[in-house]
Structures are given as structure tokens and as C-alpha cells.
Design an enzyme around this catalytic site. Structure first.
Site, PDB file in Angstrom:
ATOM      1  N   ASP A   8       3.316  -2.129  -4.066  1.00  0.00           N
ATOM      2  CA  ASP A   8       2.571  -1.671  -2.887  1.00  0.00           C
ATOM      3  C   ASP A   8       1.610  -0.526  -3.237  1.00  0.00           C
ATOM      4  O   ASP A   8       0.784  -0.127  -2.430  1.00  0.00           O
ATOM      5  CB  ASP A   8       3.562  -1.230  -1.794  1.00  0.00           C
ATOM      6  CG  ASP A   8       2.944  -1.235  -0.418  1.00  0.00           C
ATOM      7  OD1 ASP A   8       1.781  -1.682  -0.289  1.00  0.00           O
ATOM      8  OD2 ASP A   8       3.616  -0.803   0.536  1.00  0.00           O
ATOM      9  N   ASP A  56      -3.211  -6.120   2.533  1.00  0.00           N
ATOM     10  CA  ASP A  56      -2.153  -5.525   1.722  1.00  0.00           C
ATOM     11  C   ASP A  56      -0.786  -5.897   2.303  1.00  0.00           C
ATOM     12  O   ASP A  56      -0.319  -5.301   3.266  1.00  0.00           O
ATOM     13  CB  ASP A  56      -2.323  -3.991   1.688  1.00  0.00           C
ATOM     14  CG  ASP A  56      -1.309  -3.314   0.761  1.00  0.00           C
ATOM     15  OD1 ASP A  56      -0.558  -4.029   0.070  1.00  0.00           O
ATOM     16  OD2 ASP A  56      -1.290  -2.060   0.738  1.00  0.00           O
ATOM     17  N   ARG A  75      -4.545   2.208  -6.211  1.00  0.00           N
ATOM     18  CA  ARG A  75      -4.861   3.019  -7.394  1.00  0.00           C
ATOM     19  C   ARG A  75      -5.115   2.141  -8.616  1.00  0.00           C
ATOM     20  O   ARG A  75      -5.844   2.516  -9.522  1.00  0.00           O
ATOM     21  CB  ARG A  75      -3.720   4.008  -7.652  1.00  0.00           C
ATOM     22  CG  ARG A  75      -2.410   3.366  -8.026  1.00  0.00           C
ATOM     23  CD  ARG A  75      -1.232   4.312  -7.880  1.00  0.00           C
ATOM     24  NE  ARG A  75      -0.920   4.603  -6.485  1.00  0.00           N
ATOM     25  CZ  ARG A  75       0.060   5.400  -6.089  1.00  0.00           C
ATOM     26  NH1 ARG A  75       0.836   5.991  -6.985  1.00  0.00           N
ATOM     27  NH2 ARG A  75       0.274   5.615  -4.804  1.00  0.00           N
ATOM     28  N   LYS A 105       5.817  -5.241   2.710  1.00  0.00           N
ATOM     29  CA  LYS A 105       5.805  -4.249   3.796  1.00  0.00           C
ATOM     30  C   LYS A 105       6.568  -4.789   5.009  1.00  0.00           C
ATOM     31  O   LYS A 105       6.776  -5.999   5.132  1.00  0.00           O
ATOM     32  CB  LYS A 105       4.358  -3.974   4.222  1.00  0.00           C
ATOM     33  CG  LYS A 105       3.569  -3.076   3.277  1.00  0.00           C
ATOM     34  CD  LYS A 105       2.185  -2.808   3.855  1.00  0.00           C
ATOM     35  CE  LYS A 105       1.310  -2.008   2.915  1.00  0.00           C
ATOM     36  NZ  LYS A 105       1.752  -0.618   2.717  1.00  0.00           N
TER      37      LYS A 105
HETATM   38  N1  BES Z   1      -2.633   0.594   1.824  1.00  0.00           N
HETATM   39  C1  BES Z   1      -1.487   1.394   1.623  1.00  0.00           C
HETATM   40  C2  BES Z   1      -1.611   2.797   2.192  1.00  0.00           C
HETATM   41  C3  BES Z   1      -1.717   2.925   3.688  1.00  0.00           C
HETATM   42  C4  BES Z   1      -0.571   3.120   4.450  1.00  0.00           C
HETATM   43  C5  BES Z   1      -2.936   2.928   4.322  1.00  0.00           C
HETATM   44  C6  BES Z   1      -0.674   3.260   5.820  1.00  0.00           C
HETATM   45  C7  BES Z   1      -3.042   3.064   5.680  1.00  0.00           C
HETATM   46  C8  BES Z   1      -1.915   3.238   6.426  1.00  0.00           C
HETATM   47  C9  BES Z   1      -1.197   1.539   0.126  1.00  0.00           C
HETATM   48  O1  BES Z   1      -1.554   0.480  -0.666  1.00  0.00           O
HETATM   49  C10 BES Z   1       0.282   1.727  -0.025  1.00  0.00           C
HETATM   50  O2  BES Z   1       1.002   0.880   0.374  1.00  0.00           O
HETATM   51  N2  BES Z   1       0.680   2.855  -0.581  1.00  0.00           N
HETATM   52  C11 BES Z   1       2.044   3.159  -0.785  1.00  0.00           C
HETATM   53  C12 BES Z   1       2.166   3.995  -2.041  1.00  0.00           C
HETATM   54  C13 BES Z   1       3.576   4.169  -2.500  1.00  0.00           C
HETATM   55  C14 BES Z   1       4.191   2.843  -2.832  1.00  0.00           C
HETATM   56  C15 BES Z   1       3.607   5.076  -3.682  1.00  0.00           C
HETATM   57  C16 BES Z   1       2.596   3.903   0.422  1.00  0.00           C
HETATM   58  O3  BES Z   1       1.851   4.683   1.032  1.00  0.00           O
HETATM   59  O4  BES Z   1       3.730   3.658   0.783  1.00  0.00           O
HETATM   60 ZN    ZN Z   2      -3.149  -0.654   0.077  1.00  0.00          ZN
HETATM   61 ZN    ZN Z   3      -0.056  -1.021  -0.767  1.00  0.00          ZN
END
Ligand code: BES
Ligand code: ZN
Ligand code: ZN
Length: 485
Positions: A329, A252, A333, A259
Site C-alpha cells: 500500500d 489504489d 513513493r 485496503k
Molecule cells: N494513497 C494512500 C495514501 C492516502 C490515504 C491518501 C488516505 C489519501 C487518503 C497511500 O498509497 C497509502 O496507502 N499509504 C499508506 C502508507 C503506509 C503503508 C506506510 C498509508 O497511508 O497507510
Molecule cells: Zn496511494
Molecule cells: Zn497505497
């Protein structure tokens, strides 16, 4: 790893160490015979008090083993499976230090000891040295000394074997553990276990199924998406059917909303949900559990590049709901949504459980000791929570707060994929809920626990595969309920 059992201390064969456990404040053991004196030495010196995870090493000519580990279990009245996991996790770490490859373990006389001891030892004894030139020496043989230990120990060994295989998948390079690699791994499971069948659905199938969200996330990646479907039929006469859906983002980057270095460093672990599901189905087969389980694992990479899906664009889900991408990001979902809608239509499951590393906000809410649980079924939520307490892979139920659904409204599409950072994990769960119809459903957001910055107790650093023991316990309890009926 081999596990043997023997009922009596004097029937054991020589090994690299003998482990003897003590409760705090109860530093006597009546059954040690000629070992009594040597074991009393660190106690008399005040160097060993029996506190939880405390370890003293003693040597002596009269000992058949090279050494004895005195192990503290803490106070007897507060002893529990979790305390045993922690204590025997400390033994596994001592084995690395002293280069022990074989152990004799005098079991505490507790019904739950064989299982918990094996869990603690094998969890903390996990080694990931694939990319190291110098290899660690693993523990090879364990002999448990105690009555009726074999069955429970053997079952725990099987579950921990799948837990550790899931950890290998999580820790492996993202350029190795690709969607195609996970698919191959799932195929091999079906060769190893005749009651598992694996179907690999390729990009053409995903297109044919109109899984527009999975395709959108995958479109920037070098590797094609896959949808892995693994079924285990352990109870063909029953209509009961659990479907597990696991997030399989093999890497990711965040997509065009890239990120940071800090955020991306651990993102090869973003397929932890899929790895957990594969380990659960493997454990079900290895234990011949009388349950029916299917895993639906959407897997792809969330990459950045000229083909990456775009912020502000609208994509259509398999269910027909259109989604405006407000954050690339928030990809987990999206791929889960298409997989959930497929799971509901294709299998009409009696229960549907999805698991994955969905939101960083989950960690803000709960820290690193709990996973978030969302469910439209109180019954399912309570049963899962209870398995969480039992395995110490704990869940905390979060609300599917209807008022927040408004935040997902879009001017150009049926909904957005992300909103404000407030209640981020709840928003994610509300998004997913749109795709499960009326099926009893639980969503487990394992982001806080999937990948650990440091080793903690019997859990290793990096990939933890937390969730496997939880779900295996949950399915085992179900099987018992069916037999009771
Ligand atoms: N894979 C990440 C979530 C994650 C963050 C897992 C840290 C493990 C450790 C997910 O895809 C993500 O980036 N989620 C975003 C959602 C937001 C953009 C609404 C997040 O958590 O920032
Ligand atoms: Zn993710
Ligand atoms: Zn993500």
C-alpha cells in the site's frame, strides 16, 4: 463561463441577480441611487448584519434584476482575499438555490477583489454531475462592476478553469480515468496550447528505462503503466527549469495488503498529484507565463490479483537502489522514486517539486487544512510556504529527520519501502530523498486535502485540486523575481 467588466453600476446589463457587498457594522453604501431603500430593508429589520458569508435576498419592482443579494464580508479591518473567496463562494451556492445563470457583482473597492471574487465563485460553483441523470444549472455569465478588473479576473478565470478540469479528472471513475486516459488528456493539452509538448512513454519505454518500481506497482493491473511527460517552454532563453513530478495512481486498492472499504472508497483520487501538475502546466500556458516547466507523471493502478507485486519481494529501482516491499500500500513513493530519478538525470532541473497523496499519516499530523512540505532547500521551502499563505493552500514544513532513516534498512535489499506507522509521512519523504541527488527539491504530501468528505467554504466535496493555485502562484512569483534581476 464568461466574465465581463464594466466600470459603472448604471452601465450594467440586466442579469438574474445583483450582488452588493457590505462590511459588518458598516451597512451604508453611498452609491446605490434608487436601490438604496430596498437594500436598507433587511438591514433595518435586523435580518442582515454583514457577517462573513451572510446572504440576504431582496426583491422589488424598482430593481432591474430579478433579485439583489446582500452579501456580508465581515469586519472591514479583517477583510482579506480568503474572506472574499469564502463570501463569494456563498454567492455561488445561492445561485444554485435560486437558479441564477447570470450575475452582476458590484465589486468591493480592493485591489485584490477581482481575482479573489472569481476564485471563490468558480470554486464553489463547480459542478460534477457526470453520473447524475438530473443536471445542475451552471452559472454562465458574470459581470464585475468596478474599475480595472478585467485583467485580474480573466487570469483568475483561466486558473480556475484548469482547477475545475483537474477536479473532473479526480472525480471521474477510476475505470474511465486510466493511465491511458490521462495520457490522452495530456496529448490534448498540447493540441490546445502550442507551447506545451507532450510525450507519452509506454510500458516498453518504462522497461527500457529500468523503472523497476513503477513496473512492480503496475504489474497487477489491467491497464499498462504510462509515463506522461509534458513540457511548457515559456522562457526559452533561460536555463531555469522547474520539474514537477505528480503521483498518478489511478486507483489504489492497497495491493495484496488490501485496503478496507472505508479506505478504498476515495482511492480513485490517488492521481490527484498528477491532475494538479497537469492543471498547473495548463494554467502556465493559458497565462503565457515566462517560465519553463516540465511535468513527469508516472501513472498506473495499484491493483490486486494474481499478477500483483508481492510483500517480501525485492525490486530494483531505476537509480539502482533495491527495495524490499514491506507494504504494497506504500506504492506512491515507489512510482515517484523512479520518476524523480528520471527527472534528475534527464533534465538536471533547477528545482524539483513532487506532489501527491502519499500518506494517511499526514492527515493524522495536520488535519485537513494543511499539506505537508518536506524539502532539502530552505529557500524553496520558504517560497512555497509563502505562496501557501497567499493562496490559502497552506503548507506546513515537516522535518527530514535523519535518525528515522534507520527504519528503512532492510536485511535483504538496500532499503524497505515502509516501516512502522510512527512518523509515516517523514519516512516516506526520507525514502524519496534517496532519489533526488543534490537538486533543490520539495515534496508536497497532499493526502489530507486532495479529497474532501464534505464541501468546506468555497471548496467542493470530493476532488478539490488544492495545490494548483499554490503552484501557479509560486511560479508567478519566480517569474517576477527573474524580471527584477
Ligand atoms: N494513497 C494512500 C495514501 C492516502 C490515504 C491518501 C488516505 C489519501 C487518503 C497511500 O498509497 C497509502 O496507502 N499509504 C499508506 C502508507 C503506509 C503503508 C506506510 C498509508 O497511508 O497507510
Ligand atoms: Zn496511494
Ligand atoms: Zn497505497
Amino acid at each position: 463561463m464568461q466574465i465581463h467588466t464594466t466600470a459603472y453600476l448604471d452601465k450594467r446589463e440586466v442579469s438574474d441577480a445583483l450582488v452588493i457587498a457590505y462590511y459588518k457594522g458598516q451597512l451604508v453604501r453611498p452609491d446605490l441611487g434608487h436601490l438604496e431603500t430596498i437594500c436598507q430593508a433587511p438591514i433595518h429589520a435586523g435580518d442582515f448584519t454583514g457577517g462573513l458569508g451572510e446572504l440576504a435576498c431582496v426583491w422589488g419592482a424598482e430593481v432591474e434584476e430579478k433579485r439583489i443579494f446582500l452579501l456580508g464580508l465581515g469586519p472591514e479591518e479583517s477583510c482579506s482575499p480568503e474572506k472574499l473567496r469564502i463570501a463569494y463562494g456563498a454567492v455561488a451556492k445561492a445561485c444554485f438555490k435560486y437558479k441564477c445563470k447570470s450575475l452582476n457583482i458590484l465589486l468591493p473597492e480592493l485591489e485584490y477583489a477581482p481575482k479573489a471574487v472569481v476564485e471563490g465563485l468558480l470554486s464553489a460553483g463547480y459542478i460534477f454531475d457526470l453520473y447524475k441523470s438530473e443536471k445542475e444549472e451552471p452559472l454562465e455569465d458574470i459581470t464585475l462592476i468596478g474599475k480595472d478588473a478585467l485583467k485580474a479576473a480573466d487570469r483568475a478565470l483561466r486558473v480556475m478553469t484548469s482547477v475545475n478540469r483537474a477536479r473532473d479528472l479526480i472525480n471521474g471513475n477510476a475505470d474511465t480515468v486510466t493511465p491511458q486516459f490521462l495520457a490522452q488528456y495530456a496529448k490534448e493539452l498540447s493540441q490546445e496550447f502550442p507551447r506545451i509538448t507532450t510525450e507519452i512513454k509506454d510500458k516498453a519505454w518504462i522497461q527500457h528505462e529500468n523503472m523497476g518500481l513503477l513496473l512492480a506497482v503496475a504489474q497487477g493491473a489491467k491497464y499498462d503503466p504510462q509515463c506522461i511527460i509534458c513540457s511548457y517552454k515559456g522562457r526559452p532563453v533561460s536555463d531555469e527549469h522547474t520539474v514537477l513530478v505528480g503521483k498518478g495512481i489511478t486507483y489504489d486498492t492497497g495491493g495484496l495488503k488490501l485496503k478496507s472499504i472505508e479506505g478504498m472508497l476515495s482511492m480513485r483520487s490517488d492521481m490527484s498529484g498528477a491532475a494538479v501538475c497537469l492543471a498547473v502546466i495548463e494554467a502556465c500556458a493559458a497565462l503565457s507565463m515566462p517560465v519553463n516547466v516540465t511535468c513527469v507523471l508516472p501513472t498506473c493502478e495499484n491493483a490486486i490479483g494474481k499478477d500483483a507485486y508481492k510483500l517480501g519481494d525485492v525490486y530494483k529501482s531505476r537509480a539502482g537502489i533495491t527495495v524490499e516491499i514491506t507494504n504494497t500500500d506504500a506504492e506512491g513513493r515507489l512510482i515517484l522514486a523512479d520518476a524523480l530519478s528520471y527527472a534528475v538525470d534527464a533534465y538536471n532541473p533547477t528545482q524539483l517539486i513532487d506532489v501527491g497523496t502519499l500518506t494517511g499519516s499526514m492527515e493524522i499530523a495536520l488535519g485537513n487544512s494543511y499539506m505537508g512540505l518536506f524539502s532539502n532547500s530552505d529557500f524553496l521551502a520558504e517560497a512555497l510556504t509563502s505562496s501557501g499563505l497567499h493562496t490559502h493552500e497552506r503548507l506546513w514544513r515537516m522535518p527530514l529527520c535523519e535518525e528515522y532513516r534507520e527504519q528503512l534498512k532492510s536485511d535483504v535489499a538496500d532499503c524497505k519501502n515502509a516501516a512502522t506507522p510512527k512518523a509515516g509521512s517523514i519516512i516516506c519523504a526520507l525514502f524519496l530523498e534517496q532519489f533526488v541527488q543534490n537538486v533543490p527539491w520539495a515534496h508536497i504530501d497532499m493526502a489530507p486535502v486532495a479529497f474532501a468528505k464534505d464541501a468546506r467554504g468555497y471548496l467542493p466535496k470530493n476532488g478539490t485540486a488544492v495545490g494548483v493555485r499554490l503552484l501557479v502562484d509560486y511560479l508567478e512569483k519566480q517569474q517576477r523575481e527573474q524580471h527584477d534581476n
